[in-house]
Design a protein around this motif. Structure first.
Motif, PDB file in Angstrom:
ATOM      1  N   GLY A 145      -3.865  61.074  28.433  1.00 37.07           N
ATOM      2  CA  GLY A 145      -4.004  61.820  29.678  1.00 37.07           C
ATOM      3  C   GLY A 145      -4.216  60.886  30.859  1.00 37.07           C
ATOM      4  O   GLY A 145      -3.655  61.089  31.943  1.00 37.07           O
ATOM      5  N   ALA A 146      -5.003  59.846  30.659  1.00 32.05           N
ATOM      6  CA  ALA A 146      -5.248  58.870  31.728  1.00 32.05           C
ATOM      7  C   ALA A 146      -3.958  58.150  32.099  1.00 32.05           C
ATOM      8  O   ALA A 146      -3.697  57.901  33.286  1.00 32.05           O
ATOM      9  N   ASN A 147      -3.131  57.819  31.093  1.00 33.09           N
ATOM     10  CA  ASN A 147      -1.844  57.190  31.373  1.00 33.09           C
ATOM     11  C   ASN A 147      -0.978  58.090  32.242  1.00 33.09           C
ATOM     12  O   ASN A 147      -0.371  57.635  33.215  1.00 33.09           O
ATOM     13  N   VAL A 148      -0.915  59.364  31.892  1.00 30.92           N
ATOM     14  CA  VAL A 148      -0.095  60.319  32.641  1.00 30.92           C
ATOM     15  C   VAL A 148      -0.581  60.399  34.087  1.00 30.92           C
ATOM     16  O   VAL A 148       0.220  60.358  35.031  1.00 30.92           O
ATOM     17  N   VAL A 149      -1.872  60.488  34.288  1.00 29.93           N
ATOM     18  CA  VAL A 149      -2.427  60.551  35.648  1.00 29.93           C
ATOM     19  C   VAL A 149      -2.054  59.291  36.429  1.00 29.93           C
ATOM     20  O   VAL A 149      -1.606  59.374  37.579  1.00 29.93           O
ATOM     21  N   ASN A 150      -2.214  58.122  35.822  1.00 35.23           N
ATOM     22  CA  ASN A 150      -1.864  56.863  36.495  1.00 35.23           C
ATOM     23  C   ASN A 150      -0.387  56.816  36.852  1.00 35.23           C
ATOM     24  O   ASN A 150      -0.014  56.392  37.945  1.00 35.23           O
ATOM     25  N   ILE A 151       0.460  57.259  35.942  1.00 37.09           N
ATOM     26  CA  ILE A 151       1.902  57.244  36.174  1.00 37.09           C
ATOM     27  C   ILE A 151       2.275  58.195  37.307  1.00 37.09           C
ATOM     28  O   ILE A 151       3.052  57.848  38.198  1.00 37.09           O
ATOM     29  N   VAL A 152       1.717  59.377  37.303  1.00 32.39           N
ATOM     30  CA  VAL A 152       2.007  60.350  38.363  1.00 32.39           C
ATOM     31  C   VAL A 152       1.537  59.814  39.718  1.00 32.39           C
ATOM     32  O   VAL A 152       2.258  59.928  40.715  1.00 32.39           O
ATOM     33  N   GLN A 153       0.373  59.220  39.753  1.00 34.78           N
ATOM     34  CA  GLN A 153      -0.110  58.646  41.009  1.00 34.78           C
ATOM     35  C   GLN A 153       0.841  57.559  41.508  1.00 34.78           C
ATOM     36  O   GLN A 153       1.180  57.515  42.692  1.00 34.78           O
ATOM     37  N   GLN A 154       1.279  56.712  40.597  1.00 35.47           N
ATOM     38  CA  GLN A 154       2.197  55.641  40.962  1.00 35.47           C
ATOM     39  C   GLN A 154       3.524  56.201  41.469  1.00 35.47           C
ATOM     40  O   GLN A 154       4.047  55.762  42.495  1.00 35.47           O
ATOM     41  N   ILE A 155       4.060  57.187  40.782  1.00 39.88           N
ATOM     42  CA  ILE A 155       5.323  57.804  41.194  1.00 39.88           C
ATOM     43  C   ILE A 155       5.185  58.430  42.579  1.00 39.88           C
ATOM     44  O   ILE A 155       6.056  58.271  43.435  1.00 39.88           O
ATOM     45  N   CYS A 156       4.098  59.136  42.796  1.00 36.90           N
ATOM     46  CA  CYS A 156       3.898  59.816  44.087  1.00 36.90           C
ATOM     47  C   CYS A 156       3.732  58.812  45.223  1.00 36.90           C
ATOM     48  O   CYS A 156       4.285  59.003  46.310  1.00 36.90           O
ATOM     49  N   LEU A 157       2.983  57.743  44.980  1.00 38.98           N
ATOM     50  CA  LEU A 157       2.808  56.723  46.018  1.00 38.98           C
ATOM     51  C   LEU A 157       4.133  56.053  46.357  1.00 38.98           C
ATOM     52  O   LEU A 157       4.447  55.844  47.534  1.00 38.98           O
ATOM     53  N   GLU A 158       4.911  55.727  45.348  1.00 42.69           N
ATOM     54  CA  GLU A 158       6.226  55.128  45.594  1.00 42.69           C
ATOM     55  C   GLU A 158       7.146  56.107  46.323  1.00 42.69           C
ATOM     56  O   GLU A 158       7.908  55.715  47.203  1.00 42.69           O
TER      57      GLU A 158
END
Length: 81
Positions: free
Chosen positions: A39-52
């Motif tokens: 779950g933490a990986n998914v949150v980190n990935i989504v944050q990264q995608i949104c920031l980019e």
């Protein structure tokens, strides 16, 4: 233990913001099935995608954005994609 495929799919659906446009070609179920993430990986990935997404101003998020962010997340843990 890592979440199962169905749990990962739910994590993706709950974490992705509704206001972010995702290409219709992106198959979130396939991503959830293929990549064993916490779950933490998914949150980190989504944050990264949104920031980019915000930084580039692209009109929508494509599957390459997901794969690139997953690759970076795996790299942080010393894993290969």
């Amino acid at each position: 233990p890592l979440p199962a495929e169905e749990e990962r799919l739910q994590l993706w659906k709950q974490t992705l913001p509704e206001k972010i446009k995702i290409s219709s070609k992106v198959n979130i179920k396939r991503i959830a099935d293929k990549y064993e993430l916490t779950g933490a990986n998914v949150v980190n990935i989504v944050q990264q995608i949104c920031l980019e997404h915000l930084a580039t101003g692209n009109s929508e998020i494509i599957e390459k954005n997901f794969v690139d962010a997953i690759r970076k997340e795996f790299g942080k843990e010393g894993k290969m994609l």
